[in-house]
Scaffold this active site. Structure first.
Site, PDB file in Angstrom:
ATOM      1  N   TYR A 130      42.204  39.073  47.265  1.00  0.00           N
ATOM      2  CA  TYR A 130      42.932  40.216  48.017  1.00  0.00           C
ATOM      3  C   TYR A 130      41.930  41.241  47.581  1.00  0.00           C
ATOM      4  CZ  TYR A 130      44.183  43.008  44.089  1.00  0.00           C
ATOM      5  OH  TYR A 130      44.441  43.305  43.191  1.00  0.00           O
ATOM      6  N   LYS A 188      39.515  38.231  41.915  1.00  0.00           N
ATOM      7  CA  LYS A 188      40.937  39.208  42.273  1.00  0.00           C
ATOM      8  C   LYS A 188      41.428  38.801  43.013  1.00  0.00           C
ATOM      9  CE  LYS A 188      41.372  44.271  44.311  1.00  0.00           C
ATOM     10  NZ  LYS A 188      41.812  44.604  43.133  1.00  0.00           N
ATOM     11  N   GLU A 231      41.802  46.859  29.997  1.00  0.00           N
ATOM     12  CA  GLU A 231      41.713  47.426  31.301  1.00  0.00           C
ATOM     13  C   GLU A 231      43.520  47.785  32.008  1.00  0.00           C
ATOM     14  OE1 GLU A 231      40.106  45.612  34.570  1.00  0.00           O
ATOM     15  OE2 GLU A 231      40.809  43.047  34.004  1.00  0.00           O
ATOM     16  N   LEU A 288      38.170  42.922  35.702  1.00  0.00           N
ATOM     17  CA  LEU A 288      38.157  42.707  37.027  1.00  0.00           C
ATOM     18  C   LEU A 288      36.785  44.418  36.910  1.00  0.00           C
ATOM     19  CD1 LEU A 288      38.459  42.269  39.753  1.00  0.00           C
ATOM     20  CD2 LEU A 288      39.363  44.243  40.120  1.00  0.00           C
TER      21      LEU A 288
END
Lengths: 291, 291
Positions: B37, B151, B184, B208
């Protein structure tokens, strides 16, 4: 036998033809893999370990703090009714519960209503030829998340593992931890026979507590075979056989891994004994000898 | 402004009212998290880094060997048309591609047709109060899979992280690797200010490649701020500020982690400078000064 066009699925609060069975695009199962599932075998109308599957489903729900919208009794009835409407002689019941529908946000809104989906499909028999020759597998470094004890729908890593197995013309991919211990397969647990004992990885966050894994251990011990739940490697001295267990395949001998022959290259005696014990157990359940 | 009841979504091959936008229960996105996505911001009709988001979407597809059913140009047109039908002044476009619909099996069937979903929703402004006071975060041992560079929609770990953050009344949960390095957040990248330099984890399989992360780095360097992409820990000497970046929040100062005050407990000067640079950049895009 019923054909796919006439299959019926339960979605939330009603039965609907499978072809028209849909969920909203903002279902958190679709957008976040925010859900859990079970696959249950049913042979000749007899469910195999239905209560154990339901207990695990509830444990999975608890692990992600998802409150199922139905009681365990109601869900059991719905599963039975789904089977009644799709009465394959050998059936595979699939139950999925997701967090429900909400505008997309990682945060879980209050008062969200979980989504419940139940389907039944024909459970294909494993070809005899496949059992005679044994399955093949590859090994891959484990890239999955660290809560594989939860039977969640966040299965992309396992899909990629199976994709790689397909590419290598193998039946399964086994995950290895950083020390080369064999954890489990993408959709199976895995056992070795080492010095005439069964060996399988102990239950922890990297392994699913398979219902068939558990049954195989219990039947083996009842049969007099020692079972050790400990980390193990493919290159251990005395390793003579491999097999994998799953709801849909019972126990399946594995004769090649990464192109290397296991044992004498044919399904092992003890592996086939475990398979026989499992199938006998299912037959006895079907005949009503055990509950 | 349009209200949710009138929102329109693209599903596969047509626009449909969002309330009626559905996918099949055997969509592999719903059963296997077999999809990827993007979330794209659009301010006053100007898309922020649309080409970068599309490029990353294609990289994600490639990483899971999913062939999108549309060309990049066609998808760009569909995203723009989705916005045109849901023209929020500040909008968040959501694009999801899954493997498609097939009877449930880990194996990917041949000739399966991917599912494409596009939605647009209002992008809520971050309350000024929140920016003045700064956000709070917790840290958690990273339990995610080892391909966080993809992702993917296999987001359950991040959902559980946000759930834990919510429980602790924090805004975000930061993932720590086994050596205590901050990787993250669940839906953000994270930067520290250490000795007047920006520091953020380098791109690898555990992080990411955030579009806003990348933009923040470029704007900081253009502004004359040194940026170091290296592993870092919260207890490093000289660490004076923290902020997190995302498509939906630009840069957000973080003033407390696990209950401990960062720096002087107020949003840091450099963090706010990065936020200002990002917002100025968006304004310039909107004014047509940059492409």
């Amino acid at each position: 036998m019923k054909q796919p066009g006439t299959l019926t699925a339960w979605v939330n609060d009603r039965f609907t033809p499978l072809g028209e069975a849909r969920v909203h695009i903002e279902d958190r199962g679709f957008q976040f893999a925010d859900g859990i599932y079970e696959v249950i075998a049913c042979f000749g109308g007899t469910f195999i370990d239905l209560d154990e599957h339901l207990a695990r489903l509830w444990r999975s729900c608890e692990a992600i703090a998802l409150e199922p919208a139905v009681s365990r009794e109601k869900l059991r009835d719905l599963i039975r009714e789904t089977y009644r409407r799709n009465p394959f002689p050998d059936a595979m019941l699939y139950v999925q519960i997701t967090r429900g529908v909400a505008p997309r946000s990682h945060h879980i809104p209050e008062n969200i209503r979980p989504t419940l989906v139940i389907t039944a499909r024909q459970l294909s028999q494993v070809p005899e030829e496949k059992i005679r020759r044994g399955a093949t597998a590859i090994t891959l470094a484990d890239i999955r998340w660290k809560r594989c004890d939860i039977k969640s729908i966040a299965l992309l890593a396992s899909v990629l593992g199976k994709q790689e197995a397909d590419r290598m013309h193998a039946d399964e991919a086994f995950w290895l931890d950083e020390d080369g211990h064999l954890l489990e397969g993408c959709s199976t647990n895995c056992f070795a026979v080492i010095d005439e004992s069964l060996v399988t990885h102990p239950l922890d966050h990297r392994v699913l507590g398979g219902i068939t894994r558990d049954l195989a251990i219990r039947l083996a011990r009842r049969y007099g075979l020692p079972v050790h739940e400990r980390p193990w490697r493919l290159d251990e001295q005395g390793l003579s056989e491999l097999f994998m267990t799953s709801t849909t395949n019972a126990a399946m001998p594995v004769c090649r891994v990464d192109g290397h022959v296991i044992g004498n290259g044919r399904p092992g005696r003890i592996s086939m004994q475990i398979r026989t014990l499992l199938l006998q157990h299912f037959d006895e359940l079907r005949a009503g000898k055990r509950s």
